[in-house]
Every structure is written in structure tokens, then in C-alpha cells.
Enzyme design. Structure first.
Site, PDB file in Angstrom:
ATOM      1  N   PRO A  44     -63.600  87.795  -9.344  1.00  0.00           N
ATOM      2  CA  PRO A  44     -64.429  86.654  -8.955  1.00  0.00           C
ATOM      3  C   PRO A  44     -64.042  85.400  -9.730  1.00  0.00           C
ATOM      4  O   PRO A  44     -64.008  85.414 -10.954  1.00  0.00           O
ATOM      5  CB  PRO A  44     -65.846  87.115  -9.317  1.00  0.00           C
ATOM      6  CG  PRO A  44     -65.643  88.124 -10.397  1.00  0.00           C
ATOM      7  CD  PRO A  44     -64.354  88.795 -10.113  1.00  0.00           C
ATOM      8  N   CYS A  45     -63.740  84.335  -9.020  1.00  0.00           N
ATOM      9  CA  CYS A  45     -63.323  83.079  -9.647  1.00  0.00           C
ATOM     10  C   CYS A  45     -63.781  81.916  -8.771  1.00  0.00           C
ATOM     11  O   CYS A  45     -64.253  82.118  -7.660  1.00  0.00           O
ATOM     12  CB  CYS A  45     -61.807  83.014  -9.801  1.00  0.00           C
ATOM     13  SG  CYS A  45     -61.087  84.389 -10.751  1.00  0.00           S
TER      14      CYS A  45
END
Length: 485
Positions: free
Chosen positions: A2-3
Site C-alpha cells: 500500500p502506497c
């Protein structure tokens, strides 16, 4: 992984720089900031996750990276700037759909089993900066090198990545195991990317012709038509409809982040709240790129990448808000490093590359700049160990962020003062050393500047940690207020 990613063309920024940035939400992996010299770059690279060997060119350049301290699961270099003042950030984990993956499956590692030999997998996030950044002299070269490697080796996951030089910013997204698509970010536009396939417009005629603004796999159009991937109506091609997703989880995890970032940068352009809103946190058609209402700054980007829906009904810290905690925030505790790569085309070559970092935590950590045309970085940033220590900016940041979060309403003012102090003093040092270098043209000044920045950040972090620790201690539940001093 997740970014969150934000990109900006040179006419969309306050000083004409190109900017590419990303939160590396790796999951509590200690990070360090280092410079890799050509002599230290391996000529044969072996991936950890997929057991793939890649032969690399014999002419690497110096480059900065933010790798994991413990590399049991790979290097995970995150982002950097090389000696040619080309920046890269990789990767933003994106989404796909079964139609794509059925037509072009991921290239997964297959371990040896009985008489069956081991089969290496493709390239992944742990590898990409290492095998691309030391060898490219323009952002466009980055796209083409990445595309060639994807076609040769494939990938085992869906990823988006950005490249920038002083003139151009490019965004590339993988499609299935071997296909890819890329678009140049228009100079006057900003791009916002949560963990979701992003591109919403593509010109095949340009991609197969001059390639000025669009590039892709040689057979991508045929791949789309042969496998009936496109679901759009009317003129034009929207890649998001062919290669992306429209799931319930996107509406909780991804699109709200794009909504908040666009809301901040297009505050008056659209209605963002209420029953007549043009866009909501669950809209499927939030734009991939747009012209912002004002030119954006590094400070704007860092604010957004550390944000938690402030001023909306979704802020997890506002317990009176109707829907607090409903959506995944942008700033999260498992963000190991936030990198903002700035290429200042108006500066001499030695001063063009400035990499802004925030380490270990969420939006409660300070952001600071480092010149990248240096041989090494100060130990406070580069010598991080896997054990907690205030001799490391990574762990300093984690401690400050955790204590601020735990006592948010009483600690947030202390944390904001800390962040502002670092911003102000860092900007002053950057201006001071830009001027010194212009007068003296001495490369040693850049290492001196980074050393002073490190000393300043450590001093401010020591001070802030003491303040938030005292605040936390004074508000422990075992505190007894009759006669306590």
C-alpha cells in the site's frame, strides 16, 4: 504494497521543478538513506523473492536509494536520484482484473518440487529501482528500459512507477505479466495515485507513432482487442476501464485518498461535499491528472502524503465526525519512508537533484532535504540498525509519531511546531548552500550542507521527542493528581 503517489510537471510547481513523490508503506521495515557508487553496483543481480538472475550493464551511475536495513526479503530501494539528475520512484502497487490476468498471467516463482526444476519468477518492487535507475539518462529512457525488462522477464505483481528529469515526468503501469503502458505527465498537471490502476486516457496513434506523450508494449492494442478487454463507450481509450478495477474494496481503500488529494488541490473547481457533490470518496471517475488551482510546493505534497482526511467527516482523530475511520488514510503508521524527488532545472547540474525525505511513521514526522550529488550521506540517515536508537532518524521519527498519535489532542501542537521548525531551518540551509555553491562552485559544500541538515534534524528531533514523551508521561492513566508534582 500500500502506497500513495503524487507527481507534478514543471509548470505545475512553484519554482519550475519536476516533482515525483511516494509514501513507501512497506510495513514497519527499518529504512536507511544511502548513496550507491558504481563500484558497489552488482553486475549480476539476483532477486530474493522470485530467484531471478538479471545481467546488468557495465556502466552504472551513482544513485541514491532508501533500502530496507534487513534485506531478508530483498533490497526494496523505494526511490532515488542518479548522477544524471534522473529520479525514479517504484512502486505504487496498483489493481487489475481477471480478464487481464487470464490473458497475461503474472510470472510467479515456482520452487523445485520432485522432478520439476525451479522456475524463476519475474521482477517485482524489491528490484526495480536497482535494475533501472543507475542506467538511465532521461525519464523517457527509464520508461523504455522498464518496458523492455518487463517484456523480457515479466512481473509477478501489478505496479506503477514514475520517472522524472528536469523537463519531463512519466508514469508507467504494468498490465498482467508482460504488458505495460506509460504516459507523459503534461507540464501543467498534477497526478494523484492511490493503490489503483490510474491512467484514464491514452492515445494509441501517438504511442505507435511519434511517442511524444504515450508509450506502450508493441502489441498492446492487439492484446486489448483480442481479449475483449475494453468496456468503454464512445471515442477515446480509457485504460482504467480495460486494465483496472471497480471493486467495493477500492471505495474503502483507494478512491477516498484520491478524493482528498484532489479536493485539496481543486478546492473551488468542483463540489466535493454534500448531496450535489461532483465527486465523492467512492467515485470511480476521479481524474488521474488535472491542472491545480495554484502551483504546488514540496510542502503541499508532504502535507497530502501525511494526511488523514482533516476537515472532513472521515478524520479518524475526530471522534465527533459522522464517519471517522471509515476510509484508509493517506498517512499511515506502516509508512517507512516518504520520498519527494525534486529536479530543479534552473540550477547548475550539481544542485539540480534534491531529495526530500520523511521517515518512519505517518504525517507526524519531519521532512528534510538532501543534496544528491554527493558520495555518501550522514550516518544519522544512512547507518540505521534494526534496533531502536535515537542515533537514527528512522527510529527517532517512529518514536515521535507513535507518541503523538497515542496522545493526539495534547501532542499535536508540539508535533506541528517540530515539523515547522525543521521545514524553516531546512529551507534556510538550502538557500544558504545554493548561494555558497553559486559563488564557490565547490562540490564539497554539498556534503557539508547535508551534514548541517542532519545535525539540525537530529537536534530538533531530540527536542520534540523529549516534549512528546513528557506529555505522554504526564497523561499516563496511573497519574494521581492529589499532590503529584
Amino acid at each position: 504494497m500500500p502506497c500513495t503517489t503524487i507527481l507534478a510537471g514543471k509548470l505545475a510547481t512553484n519554482d519550475g521543478s519536476t516533482l515525483i513523490s511516494r509514501n513507501d508503506d512497506g510495513g514497519f521495515e527499518a529504512k536507511r538513506l544511502i548513496v550507491v557508487q558504481p563500484k558497489d553496483q552488482k553486475r549480476t543481480y539476483k532477486t530474493v523473492i522470485s530467484h531471478l538472475k538479471v545481467e546488468l550493464p557495465d556502466d552504472p551511475m551513482r544513485y541514491t536509494v532508501a533500502p530496507n536495513v534487513t534485506q531478508t526479503h530483498g533490497v526494496w530501494p523505494a526511490c532515488g536520484i542518479n548522477a544524471a539528475n534522473v529520479a525514479m520512484t517504484a512502486t505504487e502497487t496498483i489493481t487489475s482484473n481477471p480478464r487481464v490476468l487470464g490473458a497475461d498471467p503474472y510470472v510467479a516463482y515456482q520452487p523445485r518440487k520432485g522432478s520439476k526444476k525451479e522456475v524463476p519468477g519475474g521482477l517485482g518492487e524489491e528490484d526495480l529501482v536497482t535494475v533501472i535507475l543507475p542506467y538511465i539518462h532521461t525519464a523517457r529512457e527509464g520508461v523504455l528500459r522498464m518496458g523492455a525488462l518487463l517484456e523480457q522477464y515479466g512481473t509477478y505483481e501489478p505496479n506503477g512507477m514514475a520517472f522524472a528529469d528536469e523537463n519531463e515526468v512519466w508514469w508507467l503501469e504494468t498490465i498482467g505479466g508482460h504488458h505495460w503502458i506509460a504516459k507523459r505527465v503534461p507540464d501543467d498537471r498534477v497526478v494523484i495515485m492511490p493503490n489503483q490502476f490510474g491512467l484514464d486516457h491514452f492515445d494509441f496513434e501517438d504511442a505507435y507513432g511519434a511517442g511524444k506523450e504515450n508509450l506502450c508494449s508493441a502489441d498492446l492494442k492487439d492484446f486489448v482487442e483480442r481479449n475483449h478487454l475494453y468496456t468503454g463507450l464512445g471515442d477515446g481509450f480509457n485504460p482504467r476501464l480495460a486494465f483496472g478495477s471497480r471493486s467495493d474494496s477500492d471505495h474503502i481503500y483507494n478512491t477516498p485518498r484520491a478524493w482528498f488529494m484532489a479536493r485539496y488541490l481543486l478546492e473551488r473547481t468542483y463540489r466535493w461535499d454534500g448531496p450535489n457533490a461532483n465527486f465523492t470518496p467512492e467515485s470511480n471517475d476521479l481524474p488521474w491528472s488535472f491542472v491545480p488551482e495554484r502551483r504546488i510546493t514540496v510542502e503541499d505534497i508532504r502535507y497530502l502524503l501525511g494526511s488523514h482526511y482533516q476537515g472532513t467527516p472521515y478524520d479518524p482523530y475526530d471522534k465527533t465526525a459522522a464517519f471517522h475511520g471509515k476510509y484508509r488514510t493517506i498517512g499511515v503508521p506502516n509508512s517507512d519512508v516518504c520520498g519527494i524527488m525534486q529536479i530543479r532545472g534552473y540550477m547548475p547540474d550539481a544542485l539540480k537533484g534534491v531529495q526530500w525525505f520523511s521517515m518512519g511513521g505517518s504525517g507526524f514526522t519531519a521532512c528534510f532535504p538532501l543534496y544528491t550529488a554527493v558520495d555518501s550521506l550522514p550516518a544519522y540517515f544512512s547507518a540505521t540498525k534494526d534496533t531502536v536508537s535515537t542515533d537514527s532518524m528512522y527510529w527517532h521519527s517512529r518514536l515521535i509519531a507513535a507518541l503523538t498519535d497515542a496522545h493526539y489532542f495534547k501532542a499535536i501542537l508540539l508535533d506541528e511546531r517540530y515539523q515547522n521548525a525543521v521545514w524553516n531551518k531546512a529551507r534556510k540551509l538550502l538557500c544558504e548552500y545554493d548561494e555558497k555553491f553559486a559563488a564557490q562552485n565547490d562540490p564539497a559544500l554539498l556534503a557539508e550542507a547535508n551534514k548541517k541538515i542532519a545535525e539540525m534534524v537530529k537536534a530538533e528531533s531530540d527536542k520534540a521527542l523529549g516534549q512528546v514523551l513528557r506529555n505522554a508521561s504526564e497523561n499516563m492513566k496511573i497519574r494521581y493528581h492529589r499532590g503529584d508534582n
